[in-house]
Design an enzyme around this catalytic site. Structure first.
Site, short mmCIF file in Angstrom:
data_model
loop_
_atom_site.label_atom_id
_atom_site.label_comp_id
_atom_site.label_asym_id
_atom_site.label_seq_id
_atom_site.Cartn_x
_atom_site.Cartn_y
_atom_site.Cartn_z
N HIS A 79 9.35 3.33 22.14
CA HIS A 79 10.29 2.55 21.33
C HIS A 79 10.36 1.11 21.87
O HIS A 79 10.30 0.88 23.08
CB HIS A 79 11.69 3.16 21.37
CG HIS A 79 11.77 4.52 20.74
ND1 HIS A 79 12.71 4.86 19.80
CD2 HIS A 79 11.02 5.64 20.92
CE1 HIS A 79 12.55 6.11 19.43
NE2 HIS A 79 11.53 6.62 20.11
N HIS B 222 15.98 9.97 25.19
CA HIS B 222 15.69 8.64 25.71
C HIS B 222 16.90 8.19 26.53
O HIS B 222 17.49 7.14 26.29
CB HIS B 222 15.37 7.66 24.58
CG HIS B 222 14.06 7.93 23.93
ND1 HIS B 222 12.88 7.39 24.39
CD2 HIS B 222 13.74 8.68 22.86
CE1 HIS B 222 11.88 7.81 23.61
NE2 HIS B 222 12.38 8.61 22.69
N ASN C 262 10.81 14.84 28.33
CA ASN C 262 10.23 13.52 28.04
C ASN C 262 11.33 12.49 27.81
O ASN C 262 12.31 12.75 27.10
CB ASN C 262 9.33 13.58 26.80
CG ASN C 262 8.10 14.44 27.03
OD1 ASN C 262 7.96 15.51 26.47
ND2 ASN C 262 7.21 13.98 27.88
N ALA C 263 11.16 11.32 28.44
CA ALA C 263 12.06 10.18 28.26
C ALA C 263 13.51 10.54 28.58
O ALA C 263 14.44 10.23 27.84
CB ALA C 263 11.95 9.61 26.84
N GLY D 41 2.63 8.14 22.44
CA GLY D 41 3.25 7.61 21.23
C GLY D 41 3.37 8.67 20.16
O GLY D 41 2.64 8.66 19.17
N HIS E 112 13.22 16.18 22.64
CA HIS E 112 11.99 16.36 23.42
C HIS E 112 12.25 16.52 24.93
O HIS E 112 12.05 15.63 25.72
CB HIS E 112 10.92 15.31 23.12
CG HIS E 112 11.33 13.89 23.05
ND1 HIS E 112 12.03 13.25 24.05
CD2 HIS E 112 11.09 12.94 22.11
CE1 HIS E 112 12.21 11.99 23.72
NE2 HIS E 112 11.66 11.77 22.55
N ASP F 231 7.13 16.44 16.56
CA ASP F 231 7.15 15.01 16.91
C ASP F 231 5.92 14.30 16.32
O ASP F 231 5.40 13.35 16.88
CB ASP F 231 7.18 14.82 18.43
CG ASP F 231 7.53 13.38 18.84
OD1 ASP F 231 8.32 12.74 18.13
OD2 ASP F 231 6.99 12.89 19.86
#
Length: 390
Positions: free
Chosen positions: A147, A200, A224-225, A312, A221, A278
């Site tokens: 992002h 995130h 992740n992040a 990505g 997710h 995703d």
């Protein structure tokens, strides 16, 4: 049972119904008026209607809570009904009967356009569109992933007012970094029916505890992040794995999450793990690369990355996710079916109508070959076959 326009039957060599972890053999599923009328086990082939659909493996229709694009359409850049129809069709070929098209972090209040088109699709009862997922821009600048950091910002009261109004007509999953938001604003969103997921995010364990109290019910997710487990700070991952009351989307493509971590999640979250694709526009499309707000994302060996190697999105279907969680983490097929259907249905409040092959439920099913490849779907009682005759 004689088939008609509104009545048909499906004969499954094996049915995983979303409830029992064991498969049911030689099962006749009778469908009427878009709903499941009956499920009969151990039916001899000689007693099956001649016009029944004969399917090797039947599972409840897969519900994809996070899909950014498919069929060469990226939702952020094609906010149209025709674009959504293309995404639904392309995702169906990968096993999804219902999707939450996902609009990722964009400038300013661009997300409002996504709210408008998704609301229109739902108002028109577009088959396959179950709601909308907004992933950002209300995330952490410390965990941007792919992002664009300059678009990331905290929630404002104006955002909350817009989202609450939209939630009256649209089921919304909203990914936020809870540590970046005012708790009162999150509580307002949750009280309006918006499904809040942390993602995130650099949240601490205590941040996640407080977030749960104001209505955050899941994470986007997993692994992740987000903040990871350390000896004295469990972070987001520890809050989910150790707590057991957050739903958790997970990308089982073999790239986003190591198989050992996937196995950990499978064992820790049997009733809360949700497979997601995703997927980006390359899924069931012809494109091998795309631009995301000035960042080039390239597909190579099944993996999508930016020039710096940042992942990505994913090049993944829901059927592939089911096969992967079985092969990579050893999940039984009945469990994998639950991760793709029943758990996502519960996560978004659809558990009374979707996610099970059970009498009186919506007749939405995913049809797989013995090799776990999608050969068709049924959505709301309407079958669509891909490369396999009935």
């Amino acid at each position: 049972m004689a088939n008609s326009e509104n009545q048909l039957s499906v004969y499954a060599d094996v049915l995983y119904d979303g409830v029992s972890m064991a498969g049911k053999s030689q099962t006749l599923i009778c469908v009427s008026e878009g709903r499941i009328a009956s499920v009969l086990e151990d039916v001899p082939a000689s007693e099956v209607p001649s016009d029944a659909l004969h399917i090797p493996i039947v599972m409840p229709g897969f519900i994809d809570l996070q899909i950014n694009g498919a069929g060469d359409v990226q939702f952020n850049f094609d906010l149209s009904l025709s674009g959504l129809e293309t995404m639904v069709a392309a995702s169906a070929r990968g096993g999804a009967t219902h999707i939450f098209p996902t609009f990722t972090t964009a400038p300013g209040s661009d997300y409002r356009q996504a709210l408008d088109i998704a609301t229109e699709a739902v108002a028109q009862a577009m088959p396959g569109v179950a709601g909308l997922h907004l992933e950002g821009p209300f995330i952490s600048p410390r965990r941007p992933g792919i992002h664009r950091p300059e678009f990331i910002r905290p929630l404002s009261q104006a955002d909350v007012d817009v989202l609450r109004e939209a939630a009256a007509a649209l089921k919304i999953v909203l990914t936020i970094a809870p540590e970046e938001q005012e708790p009162e604003l999150l509580e307002q969103l949750s009280n309006s029916g918006i499904i809040l997921f942390a993602g995130h995010s650099e949240a601490t364990f205590e941040d996640m505890r407080r977030a749960r109290q104001v209505g955050v019910t899941g994470v986007t997710h997993l692994f992740n992040a987000m903040s990871q487990i350390t000896p004295r700070e469990p972070g987001v991952v520890g809050a989910v794995i150790g707590g057991g009351d957050f739903f958790a989307g997970i990308i089982a493509d073999g790239y986003h999450v190591h198989p050992q971590n996937l196995d950990l999640a499978v064992k820790a979250l049997p009733d809360h793990l949700c497979l997601v694709s995703d997927a980006m526009q390359t899924m069931n499309g012809a494109s091998q690369e795309m631009m995301l707000y000035g960042t080039r994302i390239t597909l190579a060996q099944g993996r999508l990355t930016g020039a710096d190697g940042t992942i990505g999105g994913a090049h993944l279907t829901m059927a592939e996710a089911v096969a992967n969680v079985s092969s990579l983490a050893g999940a039984a097929l009945g469990t994998a079916a639950k991760f793709a259907s029943a758990n996502p249905a519960r996560a978004v409040g659809l558990q009374d109508t979707h996610g099970q092959v059970t009498p009186d439920f919506n007749a939405s099913m995913t049809f797989l070959s013995g090799e776990l490849e999608c050969v068709g779907v049924m959505r709301d009682g309407v079958p669509e076959m891909f490369g396999m005759s009935a």
